[in-house]
Design a protein around this motif. Sequence first.
Motif, PDB file in Angstrom:
ATOM      1  N   ILE A 268      22.716  19.829  57.963  1.00  0.00           N
ATOM      2  CA  ILE A 268      21.284  20.108  58.083  1.00  0.00           C
ATOM      3  C   ILE A 268      21.001  21.484  57.518  1.00  0.00           C
ATOM      4  O   ILE A 268      21.689  22.459  57.844  1.00  0.00           O
ATOM      5  CB  ILE A 268      20.834  20.058  59.563  1.00  0.00           C
ATOM      6  CG1 ILE A 268      21.110  18.669  60.160  1.00  0.00           C
ATOM      7  CG2 ILE A 268      19.360  20.417  59.696  1.00  0.00           C
ATOM      8  CD1 ILE A 268      20.826  18.597  61.656  1.00  0.00           C
ATOM      9  N   THR A 269      20.005  21.562  56.665  1.00  0.00           N
ATOM     10  CA  THR A 269      19.537  22.852  56.160  1.00  0.00           C
ATOM     11  C   THR A 269      18.036  22.938  56.396  1.00  0.00           C
ATOM     12  O   THR A 269      17.338  21.927  56.487  1.00  0.00           O
ATOM     13  CB  THR A 269      19.842  23.018  54.664  1.00  0.00           C
ATOM     14  OG1 THR A 269      19.204  21.954  53.936  1.00  0.00           O
ATOM     15  CG2 THR A 269      21.335  22.981  54.408  1.00  0.00           C
ATOM     16  N   SER A 270      17.543  24.173  56.489  1.00  0.00           N
ATOM     17  CA  SER A 270      16.119  24.366  56.756  1.00  0.00           C
ATOM     18  C   SER A 270      15.684  25.743  56.281  1.00  0.00           C
ATOM     19  O   SER A 270      16.452  26.713  56.351  1.00  0.00           O
ATOM     20  CB  SER A 270      15.849  24.231  58.260  1.00  0.00           C
ATOM     21  OG  SER A 270      14.506  24.533  58.565  1.00  0.00           O
ATOM     22  N   ASN A 271      14.473  25.815  55.792  1.00  0.00           N
ATOM     23  CA  ASN A 271      13.873  27.120  55.496  1.00  0.00           C
ATOM     24  C   ASN A 271      13.256  27.709  56.751  1.00  0.00           C
ATOM     25  O   ASN A 271      13.431  28.882  57.055  1.00  0.00           O
ATOM     26  CB  ASN A 271      12.811  26.992  54.399  1.00  0.00           C
ATOM     27  CG  ASN A 271      13.423  26.690  53.044  1.00  0.00           C
ATOM     28  OD1 ASN A 271      14.379  27.326  52.627  1.00  0.00           O
ATOM     29  ND2 ASN A 271      12.877  25.700  52.352  1.00  0.00           N
ATOM     30  N   VAL A 272      12.524  26.877  57.491  1.00  0.00           N
ATOM     31  CA  VAL A 272      11.908  27.299  58.753  1.00  0.00           C
ATOM     32  C   VAL A 272      12.121  26.199  59.772  1.00  0.00           C
ATOM     33  O   VAL A 272      11.787  25.031  59.522  1.00  0.00           O
ATOM     34  CB  VAL A 272      10.393  27.569  58.586  1.00  0.00           C
ATOM     35  CG1 VAL A 272       9.788  27.937  59.938  1.00  0.00           C
ATOM     36  CG2 VAL A 272      10.140  28.663  57.571  1.00  0.00           C
ATOM     37  N   PHE A 273      12.698  26.557  60.908  1.00  0.00           N
ATOM     38  CA  PHE A 273      12.869  25.617  62.010  1.00  0.00           C
ATOM     39  C   PHE A 273      12.221  26.236  63.243  1.00  0.00           C
ATOM     40  O   PHE A 273      12.738  27.179  63.841  1.00  0.00           O
ATOM     41  CB  PHE A 273      14.355  25.347  62.283  1.00  0.00           C
ATOM     42  CG  PHE A 273      14.597  24.241  63.275  1.00  0.00           C
ATOM     43  CD1 PHE A 273      14.794  22.940  62.844  1.00  0.00           C
ATOM     44  CD2 PHE A 273      14.618  24.499  64.630  1.00  0.00           C
ATOM     45  CE1 PHE A 273      15.012  21.918  63.750  1.00  0.00           C
ATOM     46  CE2 PHE A 273      14.837  23.491  65.552  1.00  0.00           C
ATOM     47  CZ  PHE A 273      15.034  22.193  65.111  1.00  0.00           C
ATOM     48  N   LYS A 274      11.043  25.716  63.595  1.00  0.00           N
ATOM     49  CA  LYS A 274      10.301  26.247  64.732  1.00  0.00           C
ATOM     50  C   LYS A 274      10.554  25.335  65.930  1.00  0.00           C
ATOM     51  O   LYS A 274      10.157  24.162  65.935  1.00  0.00           O
ATOM     52  CB  LYS A 274       8.806  26.305  64.405  1.00  0.00           C
ATOM     53  CG  LYS A 274       7.984  27.092  65.411  1.00  0.00           C
ATOM     54  CD  LYS A 274       6.539  27.246  64.918  1.00  0.00           C
ATOM     55  CE  LYS A 274       5.713  28.084  65.893  1.00  0.00           C
ATOM     56  NZ  LYS A 274       4.314  28.222  65.435  1.00  0.00           N
ATOM     57  N   VAL A 275      11.191  25.878  66.960  1.00  0.00           N
ATOM     58  CA  VAL A 275      11.656  25.047  68.076  1.00  0.00           C
ATOM     59  C   VAL A 275      10.511  24.319  68.749  1.00  0.00           C
ATOM     60  O   VAL A 275      10.631  23.144  69.104  1.00  0.00           O
ATOM     61  CB  VAL A 275      12.444  25.908  69.086  1.00  0.00           C
ATOM     62  CG1 VAL A 275      12.827  25.084  70.307  1.00  0.00           C
ATOM     63  CG2 VAL A 275      13.693  26.478  68.428  1.00  0.00           C
ATOM     64  N   ASP A 276       9.369  24.969  68.931  1.00  0.00           N
ATOM     65  CA  ASP A 276       8.298  24.296  69.673  1.00  0.00           C
ATOM     66  C   ASP A 276       7.589  23.219  68.852  1.00  0.00           C
ATOM     67  O   ASP A 276       6.694  22.554  69.359  1.00  0.00           O
ATOM     68  CB  ASP A 276       7.286  25.297  70.246  1.00  0.00           C
ATOM     69  CG  ASP A 276       6.536  26.085  69.196  1.00  0.00           C
ATOM     70  OD1 ASP A 276       6.715  25.797  68.004  1.00  0.00           O
ATOM     71  OD2 ASP A 276       5.765  26.992  69.562  1.00  0.00           O
TER      72      ASP A 276
END
Length: 872
Positions: A511-519
């Motif tokens: 898994i890759t991500s630029n932005v991972f916002k938990v909520d």
Amino acid sequence: MTKKILKGLAIFVGIVFLLLLILPFAFKGKITKIAKEQINNSVNAKVDFQDLSISLLRSFPNVSVDLQNLSVINNAPFAGDTLAAVGHTYINIDLSSLLGDTPKINSIQLADAYIDVKVNKDSIANYDIALPSDTQIEETTTEEPAPFSLAIQEYSFKNINLKYADKVGSMSANVVNFNHQGKGDLSQNKLDLDTHTDAEAISFLMDDVAYLKDLKLNYDAIIDVDYANDLKLTFKNNMAQINDLNLAFDGVFTMLKDAYDLDFTFKSEKSEFKSLLSLIPNAYTADFPKVQTTGVLDFNGKVKGQYSETTIPTLDIVLKTDKASLKYPDLPNKIENIDVDAHITNTTGVMDDVVVEVKNFGFKIAKDVFSANALVTKPISNPTVKATVNGQIDLGNLKNAYPIPPLEYDLKGIVKASISTAFDMNAIEKEQYQKIDSRGEIVLQGVAIGSEYTPKPIFIQKTALLFNPKNVTLKETAITTGASDVRMKGTLDNIYGYVFSNTTLKGNVSITSNVFKVDDFYEADTTKVVAEVKKEETSSKDSKEVVEEQFKIPENVEMTASVDAKKVIYDTMELTNFKGVTTVKDQRITFKNASANVFQGAISIDGFVDTKPNTTEYDFDMKLKQVDIASAFNGMGMLQKIAPIIAAFNGHFDSDFDIKGVLGSDFMPDLSQLTGVAFTNLQVDKIDASQNKFLSLAESKMSFLDFDKTDLKDLTAKVSFENSKVNVQPFTLNYKDIPITIGGSHSFDNTMDYNLTLDLPAKYLGKEASSLVSKLSGSDQENIRVPLSVKVGGSITSPTVVPNMSSAISSLTKATLNKQKENLKSEAKNKLTDLLGLKKEEASDTTKTEEKSSEEKVKEAGKKILNGLFGK
């Protein structure tokens, strides 16, 4: 004479009329009491009714009984639940039969009934309220009651509302405004029963799939009832209207000792494809009569044979339509070339020999063409499936052709499928993948879907599932939800077992991500579920309580994922360059060797979040290195509670956190249940006391303090968390020439309880101290110290600082007196030495190789004094 006779007759009739009017009321209370006692002694529930009305006039020469507002309230394990509430129960009894041995009931009517049937997870049903057979019930009479004769000419059920929920079978049903009535002399062994049935809405769900939704029913039937031997029902002149489908059937039902014997045929009459469409949930809308359709419907079947524990009737059921089409009046697109050719057959009467075959299913919307076929055999011993799916569906075209229920997102995107599969459940359950032959792929592009696991819709930019006999390959997948973006690829194992037999889905993905916002992946403003809580003392009245649902990782999922995210946002905390390995198993996500940059420093994380318990639990070991204090304080809400004083600090710190606790429904730590320890090393460059009320107040109370000059270059402290408190083990910091020892605790509701001890030079104690030490020499005045205890209380926002100055002055007084005594002794000793000339002797005695000790000198001086006193 005639007048006397008429007068007497009138009086007699009047008395009889009066008796008919009065007698029911005279015995009403006694009858009501006996009825309630007998009913409640016979069932494991609380049965009550509001009124029992008995009339001899309403239907004379019969007795009319009206039981009003009957309620049945469950005991444990459904304590307080209303099983049934019936507005009226009307019973008409032949008056003359009450004088004989066989009372006759002419008619029965139930009206305005609410019935709520439940089966809990332990397979206990709330309608099973009969007391066990060995329960002792007090008998009021030794005589057996006379049997009732069902001389019923008419019966009816009006406005019956039924709810059914079975947690074991994951089924639920709802029937609204059900009505049924029948006419016939039920006292006869053979009769024609004329019936009518209708229902406003019938719904049925299984595993959250709606098989029936708001289905309307209208059914007329004349049934030949034969009680002579076995109960035999012969259906004739039957016609059922189910939504827009007219279904005619005839046949015979016979109740045998150990089985039911059926011989039925049915066929749709005057029905078109539109009639079939009306049975599909959501299709039968208010403007359904305006829907334009073409195509005929062939729906017929034969059911013949016995239904028992070991056999079923033979079956031959056909559902078929060819080249049908439909168009809803308010939707722009048309569905064309609709083909359905489905058969259900069984020729042996053995359940495992049922064959379900969909020879052809297909349709066309705009340029999208879809087709499928399937064959299901051995449904009991080993469900075996062969199927193919080919085609493309543009979800935007679909919503413009078929009435999709309102969604919180825009349904769009393209789904492509080209799959052939052949598998059986035994192979799936035993993970014998070599026996599963699945090939092809499913491709999704630009698809928006809702999810029960996330609060916001998920937008699938692209994904592809490549099926092969061993597993399913997840090709490059890109999804977004809220502000988050995720890209995945990897393999999925046992996908068939997960879908068809609820076994575990396994996978290994990156898994890759630029932005991972938990909520984006939990409901920050918690989902509220209204639960009905029925209390015994409130009868059928319901009270409502709000229950908060927490985010749960799906069951039966085992995943290992390598994660590489440029930015992770959790509440107000922002982590960059997040890397690590996570595993998901048993609804728990575990982090191993995870690392990231945070607050101008670095963090490493090992631990887990367990969503399986009712309240989500966590256990983490986190190490923070060279973290900027100001950034951490502003970005970590938990740190503001743990160490509010560092709001005044500028610099960096290292810390090891070993903590555990529970997460609230907002996915944030519940500090009241936080436990663990933290070791912290501070490197503070500057303290701004104005940023903390305690520091500001301490400076004003003790004017000699200036926290800006405190040395916190290498300060180590140990903190523990327990019982909603932060406990700080005593540690010492240095301010100029004042060591300060600090220890105590503060609670998460801001209450403080700290003790400070200052090893204080006397010169800082003011005028009173100056007068005490003024008699001492200058060097003594500089060096004398006393302990100053400071009590810190109140709250973090409104602290109290109480230096114990009186104790410090008392200590200083004692210390000063002791110092003065020491000085006097020293002074006396010096004078005595001068008097005896000890210094001259020491100076002239240069021939001695060994100096005399002070003790010897004193002894010699003593001898000289004694010799002088005694003239020797």
